[in-house]
Design a protein around this motif. Structure first.
Motif, PDB file in Angstrom:
ATOM      1  N   ALA A 116       0.728  -1.132   0.231  1.00  0.00           N
ATOM      2  CA  ALA A 116       0.113  -0.026   0.060  1.00  0.00           C
ATOM      3  C   ALA A 116       0.838   1.160   0.070  1.00  0.00           C
ATOM      4  CB  ALA A 116      -0.818   0.043   1.197  1.00  0.00           C
ATOM      5  N   PHE A 117       2.110   1.338   0.853  1.00  0.00           N
ATOM      6  CA  PHE A 117       2.843   2.334   0.597  1.00  0.00           C
ATOM      7  C   PHE A 117       3.442   2.482  -0.678  1.00  0.00           C
ATOM      8  CE2 PHE A 117       7.288   4.149   0.884  1.00  0.00           C
ATOM      9  CZ  PHE A 117       6.913   5.494   1.292  1.00  0.00           C
ATOM     10  N   GLY A 162       3.358  10.877  -7.015  1.00  0.00           N
ATOM     11  CA  GLY A 162       4.501  11.299  -7.723  1.00  0.00           C
ATOM     12  C   GLY A 162       6.096  10.944  -7.451  1.00  0.00           C
ATOM     13  N   ILE A 163       6.053  10.046  -6.593  1.00  0.00           N
ATOM     14  CA  ILE A 163       7.384   9.769  -5.992  1.00  0.00           C
ATOM     15  C   ILE A 163       7.684   8.199  -6.902  1.00  0.00           C
ATOM     16  CG2 ILE A 163       8.762   8.483  -3.962  1.00  0.00           C
ATOM     17  CD1 ILE A 163       6.889  10.151  -2.234  1.00  0.00           C
ATOM     18  N   SER A 164       8.923   8.653  -7.346  1.00  0.00           N
ATOM     19  CA  SER A 164       9.432   7.193  -8.119  1.00  0.00           C
ATOM     20  C   SER A 164       9.666   6.080  -7.406  1.00  0.00           C
ATOM     21  CB  SER A 164      10.877   7.810  -8.897  1.00  0.00           C
ATOM     22  OG  SER A 164      11.821   7.856  -8.169  1.00  0.00           O
ATOM     23  N   THR A 165      10.050   5.000  -8.111  1.00  0.00           N
ATOM     24  CA  THR A 165      10.127   3.613  -7.502  1.00  0.00           C
ATOM     25  C   THR A 165      11.234   3.726  -6.836  1.00  0.00           C
ATOM     26  OG1 THR A 165       8.855   2.408  -9.192  1.00  0.00           O
ATOM     27  CG2 THR A 165      10.525   1.211  -7.977  1.00  0.00           C
ATOM     28  N   LEU A 166      12.486   4.251  -7.227  1.00  0.00           N
ATOM     29  CA  LEU A 166      13.682   4.581  -6.718  1.00  0.00           C
ATOM     30  C   LEU A 166      13.383   5.243  -5.642  1.00  0.00           C
ATOM     31  CD1 LEU A 166      16.767   3.928  -6.418  1.00  0.00           C
ATOM     32  CD2 LEU A 166      16.995   6.051  -7.735  1.00  0.00           C
ATOM     33  N   GLN A 167      12.830   6.290  -5.259  1.00  0.00           N
ATOM     34  CA  GLN A 167      12.598   6.991  -4.293  1.00  0.00           C
ATOM     35  C   GLN A 167      11.979   6.264  -3.278  1.00  0.00           C
ATOM     36  OE1 GLN A 167      10.981  10.365  -6.550  1.00  0.00           O
ATOM     37  NE2 GLN A 167      12.883  11.713  -6.109  1.00  0.00           N
ATOM     38  N   ALA A 168      10.925   5.744  -3.505  1.00  0.00           N
ATOM     39  CA  ALA A 168      10.104   4.901  -2.630  1.00  0.00           C
ATOM     40  C   ALA A 168      10.828   3.817  -2.025  1.00  0.00           C
ATOM     41  CB  ALA A 168       8.770   4.493  -3.196  1.00  0.00           C
ATOM     42  N   CYS A 169      11.569   3.199  -2.648  1.00  0.00           N
ATOM     43  CA  CYS A 169      12.319   2.105  -2.144  1.00  0.00           C
ATOM     44  C   CYS A 169      13.384   2.633  -1.137  1.00  0.00           C
ATOM     45  CB  CYS A 169      13.052   1.281  -3.331  1.00  0.00           C
ATOM     46  SG  CYS A 169      11.883   0.438  -4.168  1.00  0.00           S
ATOM     47  N   VAL A 170      14.068   3.752  -1.555  1.00  0.00           N
ATOM     48  CA  VAL A 170      15.062   4.330  -0.739  1.00  0.00           C
ATOM     49  C   VAL A 170      14.556   4.733   0.654  1.00  0.00           C
ATOM     50  CG1 VAL A 170      16.652   6.334  -0.201  1.00  0.00           C
ATOM     51  CG2 VAL A 170      16.514   4.972  -2.374  1.00  0.00           C
ATOM     52  N   ALA A 220       4.333   4.696   9.660  1.00  0.00           N
ATOM     53  CA  ALA A 220       3.493   6.037   9.823  1.00  0.00           C
ATOM     54  C   ALA A 220       3.871   7.157   9.294  1.00  0.00           C
ATOM     55  CB  ALA A 220       3.273   6.161  11.212  1.00  0.00           C
ATOM     56  N   SER A 221       5.477   7.211   9.336  1.00  0.00           N
ATOM     57  CA  SER A 221       5.877   8.422   9.017  1.00  0.00           C
ATOM     58  C   SER A 221       6.053   8.501   7.579  1.00  0.00           C
ATOM     59  CB  SER A 221       7.608   8.690   9.548  1.00  0.00           C
ATOM     60  OG  SER A 221       7.483   8.743  10.872  1.00  0.00           O
ATOM     61  N   GLN A 222       6.268   7.387   7.042  1.00  0.00           N
ATOM     62  CA  GLN A 222       6.314   7.246   5.732  1.00  0.00           C
ATOM     63  C   GLN A 222       5.074   7.507   4.815  1.00  0.00           C
ATOM     64  OE1 GLN A 222       9.307   3.211   5.709  1.00  0.00           O
ATOM     65  NE2 GLN A 222       8.529   3.634   3.746  1.00  0.00           N
ATOM     66  N   PHE A 223       4.051   7.062   5.438  1.00  0.00           N
ATOM     67  CA  PHE A 223       2.564   7.371   4.707  1.00  0.00           C
ATOM     68  C   PHE A 223       2.260   8.996   5.055  1.00  0.00           C
ATOM     69  CE2 PHE A 223       1.408   2.783   5.231  1.00  0.00           C
ATOM     70  CZ  PHE A 223       1.119   2.481   3.923  1.00  0.00           C
ATOM     71  N   ALA A 224       2.711   9.541   6.071  1.00  0.00           N
ATOM     72  CA  ALA A 224       2.386  10.911   6.378  1.00  0.00           C
ATOM     73  C   ALA A 224       3.073  11.648   5.450  1.00  0.00           C
ATOM     74  CB  ALA A 224       3.006  11.271   7.738  1.00  0.00           C
ATOM     75  N   LEU A 225       4.386  11.173   4.987  1.00  0.00           N
ATOM     76  CA  LEU A 225       5.233  12.025   4.192  1.00  0.00           C
ATOM     77  C   LEU A 225       4.459  11.998   2.777  1.00  0.00           C
ATOM     78  CD1 LEU A 225       7.719  13.742   3.349  1.00  0.00           C
ATOM     79  CD2 LEU A 225       8.938  11.413   3.122  1.00  0.00           C
ATOM     80  N   VAL A 226       4.287  10.960   2.084  1.00  0.00           N
ATOM     81  CA  VAL A 226       3.740  10.900   1.011  1.00  0.00           C
ATOM     82  C   VAL A 226       2.282  11.210   0.891  1.00  0.00           C
ATOM     83  CG1 VAL A 226       5.189   8.975   0.165  1.00  0.00           C
ATOM     84  CG2 VAL A 226       2.838   8.494   1.183  1.00  0.00           C
ATOM     85  N   GLY A 227       1.437  11.199   2.013  1.00  0.00           N
ATOM     86  CA  GLY A 227       0.150  11.957   1.942  1.00  0.00           C
ATOM     87  C   GLY A 227       0.368  13.189   1.770  1.00  0.00           C
ATOM     88  N   THR A 263       7.122  -2.884  -1.014  1.00  0.00           N
ATOM     89  CA  THR A 263       7.133  -1.341  -1.542  1.00  0.00           C
ATOM     90  C   THR A 263       7.512  -1.455  -3.023  1.00  0.00           C
ATOM     91  OG1 THR A 263       7.868  -0.386   0.649  1.00  0.00           O
ATOM     92  CG2 THR A 263       8.528   0.668  -1.311  1.00  0.00           C
ATOM     93  N   LEU A 264       8.448  -2.031  -3.375  1.00  0.00           N
ATOM     94  CA  LEU A 264       8.854  -2.286  -4.582  1.00  0.00           C
ATOM     95  C   LEU A 264       7.751  -2.890  -5.540  1.00  0.00           C
ATOM     96  CD1 LEU A 264      11.130  -2.265  -7.028  1.00  0.00           C
ATOM     97  CD2 LEU A 264      11.982  -4.467  -6.222  1.00  0.00           C
TER      98      LEU A 264
END
Length: 235
Positions: A38-39, A47-55, A64-71, A154-155
Protein backbone atom coordinates in the motif's frame (compact mmCIF):
# COMPACT_ATOMS: atom_id res chain seq x y z
CA UNK A 1 5.33 -34.42 32.03
CA UNK A 2 7.91 -32.41 30.08
CA UNK A 3 10.08 -34.35 27.67
CA UNK A 4 13.79 -33.72 27.20
CA UNK A 5 13.42 -32.04 23.76
CA UNK A 6 10.77 -29.70 25.15
CA UNK A 7 13.06 -28.81 28.04
CA UNK A 8 15.93 -27.96 25.71
CA UNK A 9 13.60 -25.86 23.52
CA UNK A 10 12.35 -23.91 26.53
CA UNK A 11 15.79 -23.30 27.98
CA UNK A 12 17.10 -22.18 24.59
CA UNK A 13 14.70 -19.26 24.61
CA UNK A 14 15.30 -18.46 28.24
CA UNK A 15 11.99 -19.62 29.70
CA UNK A 16 9.60 -19.60 26.73
CA UNK A 17 9.55 -22.09 23.83
CA UNK A 18 11.61 -20.76 20.96
CA UNK A 19 8.96 -21.88 18.46
CA UNK A 20 6.28 -19.81 20.20
CA UNK A 21 8.42 -16.66 20.12
CA UNK A 22 9.28 -17.16 16.45
CA UNK A 23 5.64 -17.87 15.56
CA UNK A 24 4.43 -14.67 17.20
CA UNK A 25 7.22 -12.61 15.64
CA UNK A 26 6.61 -14.02 12.17
CA UNK A 27 2.87 -13.39 12.50
CA UNK A 28 3.41 -9.72 13.25
CA UNK A 29 6.18 -9.31 10.68
CA UNK A 30 4.24 -10.88 7.83
CA UNK A 31 0.93 -9.17 8.63
CA UNK A 32 2.42 -5.67 8.77
CA UNK A 33 5.15 -6.22 6.19
CA UNK A 34 2.61 -6.87 3.45
CA UNK A 35 1.20 -3.36 3.95
CA UNK A 36 4.35 -2.04 2.28
CA UNK A 37 2.48 -2.74 -0.95
CA UNK A 38 0.00 0.00 0.00
CA UNK A 39 2.87 2.37 0.69
CA UNK A 40 4.38 1.67 -2.72
CA UNK A 41 1.03 2.36 -4.39
CA UNK A 42 0.51 5.54 -2.36
CA UNK A 43 4.03 6.79 -3.11
CA UNK A 44 3.55 6.25 -6.83
CA UNK A 45 0.26 8.13 -6.68
CA UNK A 46 2.05 11.03 -5.01
CA UNK A 47 4.51 11.29 -7.88
CA UNK A 48 7.38 9.59 -6.07
CA UNK A 49 9.50 7.35 -8.27
CA UNK A 50 10.08 3.68 -7.56
CA UNK A 51 13.70 4.38 -6.62
CA UNK A 52 12.68 7.14 -4.20
CA UNK A 53 9.98 4.97 -2.60
CA UNK A 54 12.42 2.09 -2.12
CA UNK A 55 15.06 4.37 -0.62
CA UNK A 56 12.47 5.72 1.82
CA UNK A 57 11.56 2.23 2.94
CA UNK A 58 15.19 1.17 3.22
CA UNK A 59 16.39 4.20 5.18
CA UNK A 60 13.33 5.50 7.03
CA UNK A 61 11.56 2.21 7.74
CA UNK A 62 8.69 3.47 9.87
CA UNK A 63 5.34 3.13 8.20
CA UNK A 64 3.44 5.94 9.91
CA UNK A 65 6.06 8.52 9.01
CA UNK A 66 6.34 7.26 5.44
CA UNK A 67 2.58 7.38 4.89
CA UNK A 68 2.41 10.87 6.45
CA UNK A 69 5.18 12.11 4.17
CA UNK A 70 3.76 10.84 0.90
CA UNK A 71 0.22 11.76 1.94
CA UNK A 72 1.21 15.39 2.48
CA UNK A 73 3.12 15.47 -0.79
CA UNK A 74 0.16 13.95 -2.63
CA UNK A 75 -2.04 16.72 -1.27
CA UNK A 76 0.34 19.33 -2.68
CA UNK A 77 2.11 20.12 0.56
CA UNK A 78 5.51 21.74 0.91
CA UNK A 79 8.27 19.07 1.12
CA UNK A 80 9.69 20.63 4.29
CA UNK A 81 6.29 20.67 5.98
CA UNK A 82 5.67 17.07 4.92
CA UNK A 83 9.08 16.04 6.27
CA UNK A 84 8.41 17.84 9.57
CA UNK A 85 5.17 15.95 10.07
CA UNK A 86 6.89 12.65 9.33
CA UNK A 87 9.73 13.54 11.70
CA UNK A 88 7.42 14.27 14.63
CA UNK A 89 5.58 10.99 14.09
CA UNK A 90 8.89 9.18 14.09
CA UNK A 91 10.15 10.66 17.37
CA UNK A 92 8.14 8.06 19.30
CA UNK A 93 10.71 5.47 18.20
CA UNK A 94 13.34 7.27 20.27
CA UNK A 95 11.29 6.61 23.41
CA UNK A 96 10.88 2.97 22.39
CA UNK A 97 14.65 2.80 22.09
CA UNK A 98 15.15 3.98 25.66
CA UNK A 99 13.00 1.14 26.94
CA UNK A 100 14.43 -1.52 24.64
CA UNK A 101 18.03 -0.59 25.40
CA UNK A 102 17.47 -1.66 29.00
CA UNK A 103 15.53 -4.79 28.06
CA UNK A 104 17.69 -6.16 25.24
CA UNK A 105 21.15 -4.99 26.36
CA UNK A 106 22.60 -5.76 22.95
CA UNK A 107 26.36 -5.73 22.29
CA UNK A 108 27.62 -2.27 21.47
CA UNK A 109 28.70 -3.28 17.97
CA UNK A 110 25.17 -4.19 16.82
CA UNK A 111 23.26 -1.35 18.48
CA UNK A 112 23.38 1.03 15.48
CA UNK A 113 21.88 -1.67 13.26
CA UNK A 114 19.30 -2.68 15.85
CA UNK A 115 18.25 0.95 16.31
CA UNK A 116 17.02 1.00 12.71
CA UNK A 117 14.51 -1.73 13.62
CA UNK A 118 13.10 0.02 16.68
CA UNK A 119 9.49 0.55 15.58
CA UNK A 120 6.01 -0.14 16.92
CA UNK A 121 5.89 -3.81 15.97
CA UNK A 122 9.36 -4.89 17.12
CA UNK A 123 8.84 -3.04 20.40
CA UNK A 124 5.47 -4.69 21.00
CA UNK A 125 6.80 -8.19 20.37
CA UNK A 126 9.93 -7.66 22.48
CA UNK A 127 8.03 -6.20 25.44
CA UNK A 128 5.54 -9.08 25.37
CA UNK A 129 8.29 -11.60 26.20
CA UNK A 130 8.98 -12.77 29.76
CA UNK A 131 12.78 -12.60 29.64
CA UNK A 132 15.73 -11.05 27.81
CA UNK A 133 16.59 -14.00 25.56
CA UNK A 134 13.01 -14.31 24.33
CA UNK A 135 12.81 -10.55 23.85
CA UNK A 136 15.99 -10.55 21.75
CA UNK A 137 14.70 -13.41 19.63
CA UNK A 138 11.30 -11.78 19.13
CA UNK A 139 12.85 -8.42 18.28
CA UNK A 140 15.25 -9.94 15.75
CA UNK A 141 12.75 -12.17 13.96
CA UNK A 142 10.11 -9.43 13.82
CA UNK A 143 12.59 -6.83 12.60
CA UNK A 144 14.14 -9.05 9.94
CA UNK A 145 10.81 -10.34 8.62
CA UNK A 146 9.22 -6.92 8.56
CA UNK A 147 12.23 -5.20 6.98
CA UNK A 148 12.51 -7.73 4.14
CA UNK A 149 8.78 -7.86 3.42
CA UNK A 150 8.20 -4.11 3.78
CA UNK A 151 10.92 -3.29 1.28
CA UNK A 152 9.94 -6.06 -1.12
CA UNK A 153 6.27 -5.08 -1.14
CA UNK A 154 7.16 -1.39 -1.45
CA UNK A 155 8.95 -2.24 -4.69
CA UNK A 156 6.06 -4.39 -5.94
CA UNK A 157 3.46 -1.79 -5.01
CA UNK A 158 5.30 1.02 -6.74
CA UNK A 159 5.94 -1.01 -9.89
CA UNK A 160 2.34 -2.19 -9.96
CA UNK A 161 0.99 1.33 -9.55
CA UNK A 162 3.20 2.62 -12.36
CA UNK A 163 1.96 -0.21 -14.57
CA UNK A 164 -1.75 0.52 -14.09
CA UNK A 165 -1.36 4.29 -14.48
CA UNK A 166 -3.51 6.77 -12.53
CA UNK A 167 -4.03 5.28 -9.04
CA UNK A 168 -6.93 7.63 -8.36
CA UNK A 169 -8.92 6.15 -11.21
CA UNK A 170 -8.68 2.77 -9.47
CA UNK A 171 -9.37 4.18 -6.01
CA UNK A 172 -5.92 3.12 -4.83
CA UNK A 173 -5.14 6.60 -3.50
CA UNK A 174 -7.15 5.57 -0.43
CA UNK A 175 -4.90 2.57 0.26
CA UNK A 176 -2.39 4.50 2.38
CA UNK A 177 -4.89 6.16 4.75
CA UNK A 178 -6.80 2.89 5.07
CA UNK A 179 -3.70 0.95 6.13
CA UNK A 180 -2.63 3.74 8.47
CA UNK A 181 -6.02 3.61 10.25
CA UNK A 182 -5.90 -0.18 10.38
CA UNK A 183 -2.52 -0.04 12.12
CA UNK A 184 -3.63 2.71 14.50
CA UNK A 185 -7.00 1.36 15.64
CA UNK A 186 -5.73 -1.63 17.70
CA UNK A 187 -3.40 0.69 19.65
CA UNK A 188 -6.25 2.79 21.07
CA UNK A 189 -6.86 0.74 24.19
CA UNK A 190 -7.42 3.36 26.90
CA UNK A 191 -9.84 6.26 27.21
CA UNK A 192 -6.93 8.71 27.09
CA UNK A 193 -5.59 7.24 23.85
CA UNK A 194 -9.05 7.34 22.27
CA UNK A 195 -9.48 10.94 23.39
CA UNK A 196 -6.15 11.92 21.83
CA UNK A 197 -7.10 10.21 18.56
CA UNK A 198 -10.51 11.89 18.50
CA UNK A 199 -9.11 15.36 19.18
CA UNK A 200 -6.34 14.85 16.60
CA UNK A 201 -9.00 13.91 14.05
CA UNK A 202 -11.03 17.04 14.83
CA UNK A 203 -7.97 19.29 14.64
CA UNK A 204 -6.67 17.72 11.45
CA UNK A 205 -9.98 17.85 9.60
CA UNK A 206 -10.86 21.26 11.01
CA UNK A 207 -7.70 22.92 9.74
CA UNK A 208 -7.51 20.97 6.49
CA UNK A 209 -9.53 23.49 4.42
CA UNK A 210 -7.67 26.58 5.67
CA UNK A 211 -4.02 25.52 6.02
CA UNK A 212 -1.47 24.27 3.49
CA UNK A 213 -1.19 20.50 3.05
CA UNK A 214 0.95 18.92 5.75
CA UNK A 215 0.39 21.65 8.34
CA UNK A 216 -2.84 20.13 9.74
CA UNK A 217 -0.82 17.04 10.67
CA UNK A 218 1.48 19.21 12.80
CA UNK A 219 -1.52 20.90 14.42
CA UNK A 220 -3.09 17.52 15.16
CA UNK A 221 0.07 16.57 17.09
CA UNK A 222 -1.02 19.06 19.76
CA UNK A 223 -3.85 16.70 20.71
CA UNK A 224 -1.67 14.62 23.03
CA UNK A 225 -0.39 17.44 25.29
CA UNK A 226 -3.85 19.05 25.36
CA UNK A 227 -5.55 15.84 26.49
CA UNK A 228 -2.85 15.11 29.07
CA UNK A 229 -3.10 18.67 30.40
CA UNK A 230 -6.87 18.39 30.72
CA UNK A 231 -6.52 15.01 32.41
CA UNK A 232 -4.06 16.46 34.93
CA UNK A 233 -6.49 19.24 35.85
CA UNK A 234 -9.23 16.81 36.85
CA UNK A 235 -9.82 16.70 40.60
Amino acid sequence: MVTEPETRETVAAGGRPRAAVVRDALGVGVAVGLSGFAFGVTAAGAGISTLQACVLSLLVFTGASQFALVGALAAGGNPFTAAAGAFFLGTRNAFYGLRLSQLLRLPRAVRPLAAHWVIDETTAVALAQPDRKSARLGFTVTGLTLYVLWNTTTLLGSLGAEAIGDTRAWGLDAAGPAVFLALLAPMLKTATERAVAALALVLGLGFLPVLPAGVPVLIAALAAPVVLWMKGRRP
